[in-house]
Design a protein around this motif. Sequence first.
Motif, PDB file in Angstrom:
ATOM      1  N   SER A   1      -1.239  -1.924  10.011  1.00  0.00           N
ATOM      2  CA  SER A   1      -1.351  -1.931   8.553  1.00  0.00           C
ATOM      3  C   SER A   1      -2.094  -0.700   8.056  1.00  0.00           C
ATOM      4  O   SER A   1      -1.664  -0.046   7.106  1.00  0.00           O
ATOM      5  CB  SER A   1      -2.073  -3.197   8.083  1.00  0.00           C
ATOM      6  OG  SER A   1      -2.316  -3.143   6.683  1.00  0.00           O
ATOM      7  N   ASN A   2      -3.215  -0.357   8.697  1.00  0.00           N
ATOM      8  CA  ASN A   2      -3.992   0.781   8.220  1.00  0.00           C
ATOM      9  C   ASN A   2      -3.320   2.103   8.578  1.00  0.00           C
ATOM     10  O   ASN A   2      -3.364   3.060   7.799  1.00  0.00           O
ATOM     11  CB  ASN A   2      -5.412   0.742   8.781  1.00  0.00           C
ATOM     12  CG  ASN A   2      -6.406   1.393   7.838  1.00  0.00           C
ATOM     13  OD1 ASN A   2      -6.087   1.723   6.695  1.00  0.00           O
ATOM     14  ND2 ASN A   2      -7.628   1.565   8.287  1.00  0.00           N
TER      15      ASN A   2
ATOM     16  N   VAL B   1      -7.944  -3.201  11.187  1.00  0.00           N
ATOM     17  CA  VAL B   1      -7.993  -2.240  10.073  1.00  0.00           C
ATOM     18  C   VAL B   1      -9.173  -1.286  10.243  1.00  0.00           C
ATOM     19  O   VAL B   1      -9.048  -0.078  10.035  1.00  0.00           O
ATOM     20  CB  VAL B   1      -8.096  -2.999   8.732  1.00  0.00           C
ATOM     21  CG1 VAL B   1      -8.429  -2.039   7.590  1.00  0.00           C
ATOM     22  CG2 VAL B   1      -6.794  -3.737   8.436  1.00  0.00           C
TER      23      VAL B   1
ATOM     24  N   GLY C   1      -4.812  -2.909  -1.757  1.00  0.00           N
ATOM     25  CA  GLY C   1      -3.717  -2.201  -1.107  1.00  0.00           C
ATOM     26  C   GLY C   1      -3.168  -3.055   0.016  1.00  0.00           C
ATOM     27  O   GLY C   1      -3.516  -4.234   0.148  1.00  0.00           O
ATOM     28  N   PRO C   2      -2.311  -2.483   0.874  1.00  0.00           N
ATOM     29  CA  PRO C   2      -1.706  -3.270   1.961  1.00  0.00           C
ATOM     30  C   PRO C   2      -2.733  -3.931   2.882  1.00  0.00           C
ATOM     31  O   PRO C   2      -2.528  -5.058   3.320  1.00  0.00           O
ATOM     32  CB  PRO C   2      -0.872  -2.224   2.721  1.00  0.00           C
ATOM     33  CG  PRO C   2      -0.590  -1.164   1.719  1.00  0.00           C
ATOM     34  CD  PRO C   2      -1.779  -1.109   0.819  1.00  0.00           C
ATOM     35  N   ASN C   3      -3.832  -3.239   3.177  1.00  0.00           N
ATOM     36  CA  ASN C   3      -4.840  -3.830   4.063  1.00  0.00           C
ATOM     37  C   ASN C   3      -5.443  -5.084   3.449  1.00  0.00           C
ATOM     38  O   ASN C   3      -5.581  -6.123   4.114  1.00  0.00           O
ATOM     39  CB  ASN C   3      -5.955  -2.821   4.346  1.00  0.00           C
ATOM     40  CG  ASN C   3      -5.462  -1.637   5.153  1.00  0.00           C
ATOM     41  OD1 ASN C   3      -4.500  -1.739   5.900  1.00  0.00           O
ATOM     42  ND2 ASN C   3      -6.119  -0.499   4.994  1.00  0.00           N
TER      43      ASN C   3
ATOM     44  N   LEU D   1       6.321  -1.814   6.791  1.00  0.00           N
ATOM     45  CA  LEU D   1       5.834  -2.550   5.623  1.00  0.00           C
ATOM     46  C   LEU D   1       6.958  -3.321   4.941  1.00  0.00           C
ATOM     47  O   LEU D   1       6.779  -4.468   4.515  1.00  0.00           O
ATOM     48  CB  LEU D   1       5.194  -1.578   4.624  1.00  0.00           C
ATOM     49  CG  LEU D   1       3.830  -0.996   4.993  1.00  0.00           C
ATOM     50  CD1 LEU D   1       3.350  -0.045   3.898  1.00  0.00           C
ATOM     51  CD2 LEU D   1       2.797  -2.081   5.225  1.00  0.00           C
TER      52      LEU D   1
ATOM     53  N   LYS E   1      -2.375   4.972   1.188  1.00  0.00           N
ATOM     54  CA  LYS E   1      -3.659   5.241   0.540  1.00  0.00           C
ATOM     55  C   LYS E   1      -4.669   5.773   1.557  1.00  0.00           C
ATOM     56  O   LYS E   1      -5.420   6.711   1.266  1.00  0.00           O
ATOM     57  CB  LYS E   1      -4.183   3.958  -0.107  1.00  0.00           C
ATOM     58  CG  LYS E   1      -5.470   4.153  -0.901  1.00  0.00           C
ATOM     59  CD  LYS E   1      -5.946   2.833  -1.500  1.00  0.00           C
ATOM     60  CE  LYS E   1      -6.427   1.886  -0.424  1.00  0.00           C
ATOM     61  NZ  LYS E   1      -7.056   0.664  -0.976  1.00  0.00           N
TER      62      LYS E   1
ATOM     63  N   THR F   1      -0.234   2.589   8.663  1.00  0.00           N
ATOM     64  CA  THR F   1       0.919   2.747   7.774  1.00  0.00           C
ATOM     65  C   THR F   1       0.530   2.769   6.302  1.00  0.00           C
ATOM     66  O   THR F   1       1.398   2.795   5.433  1.00  0.00           O
ATOM     67  CB  THR F   1       1.927   1.603   7.985  1.00  0.00           C
ATOM     68  OG1 THR F   1       1.308   0.357   7.652  1.00  0.00           O
ATOM     69  CG2 THR F   1       2.427   1.554   9.407  1.00  0.00           C
ATOM     70  N   ASN F   2      -0.761   2.737   6.025  1.00  0.00           N
ATOM     71  CA  ASN F   2      -1.241   2.651   4.647  1.00  0.00           C
ATOM     72  C   ASN F   2      -1.247   4.041   3.997  1.00  0.00           C
ATOM     73  O   ASN F   2      -2.046   4.898   4.383  1.00  0.00           O
ATOM     74  CB  ASN F   2      -2.655   2.065   4.637  1.00  0.00           C
ATOM     75  CG  ASN F   2      -3.182   1.828   3.238  1.00  0.00           C
ATOM     76  OD1 ASN F   2      -2.539   2.165   2.247  1.00  0.00           O
ATOM     77  ND2 ASN F   2      -4.365   1.262   3.153  1.00  0.00           N
TER      78      ASN F   2
END
Length: 214
Positions: free
Chosen positions: A129-130, A47, A22-24, A84, A135, A132-133
């Motif tokens: 990042s986390n 993260v 994923g993004p992370n 993102l 998932k 905005t994740n």
Amino acid sequence: MSPAATLGTVLLAYLPAAVSPGPNFVLIAHTAATRTRRAAVAVALGVVVAGGLLAAVAVFGLGGVLARTPWLATALRVGCGGYLTWLGVRLWWRARAPEDLVEPPDGAATTPATGSPRPGRFFRRGVLSNLTNPKAAAFFGSVLTATLPPAEPTAVKAAAVALIVAASAAWHLSVALLFSAPGTQRWYARAKPVLNRVVGTILVVLGIALAVTP
């Protein structure tokens, strides 16, 4: 269910969500391959900290604030999606730039001795990042609350958050160390233009999907 069984259930639910790409993962791996091990570790720690915060918010019921204020949840979702998307477009735009020009040092964000970006800059990037994740939001907002009922004692809830932080640290730091190995960095240097565009495209798609999906 005993506390040990409850914590085991939480861990089993969290691990697949943590290790799936994923993004992370993309951000940590990309930072490790293009920058330094120190920078990648800083992103990974960001993260981890953000994940611990999300877990605590979900476990202790503060997530109800977003449920009671839909406008705030929408603003957060759109803002996160925009972040993102910006990261993805930036990678595309500078795909062929020399790596020392991708993130030019500046006086406020660099170490005086080396001119390289300070770890705090990468740590903040990992946190964002986390946060905005999508998932992570889905897991902590639904799966975690389902596997850890509100009736559980506070000590069990705190232990669950600590367990998630420990598992997250083990995984994300492993990714940072693996992708910052010299062999990985040499391979990335050869494939940089193509890989940056692939990573950028992934981030743009994730950002747009997050911003437009209720």
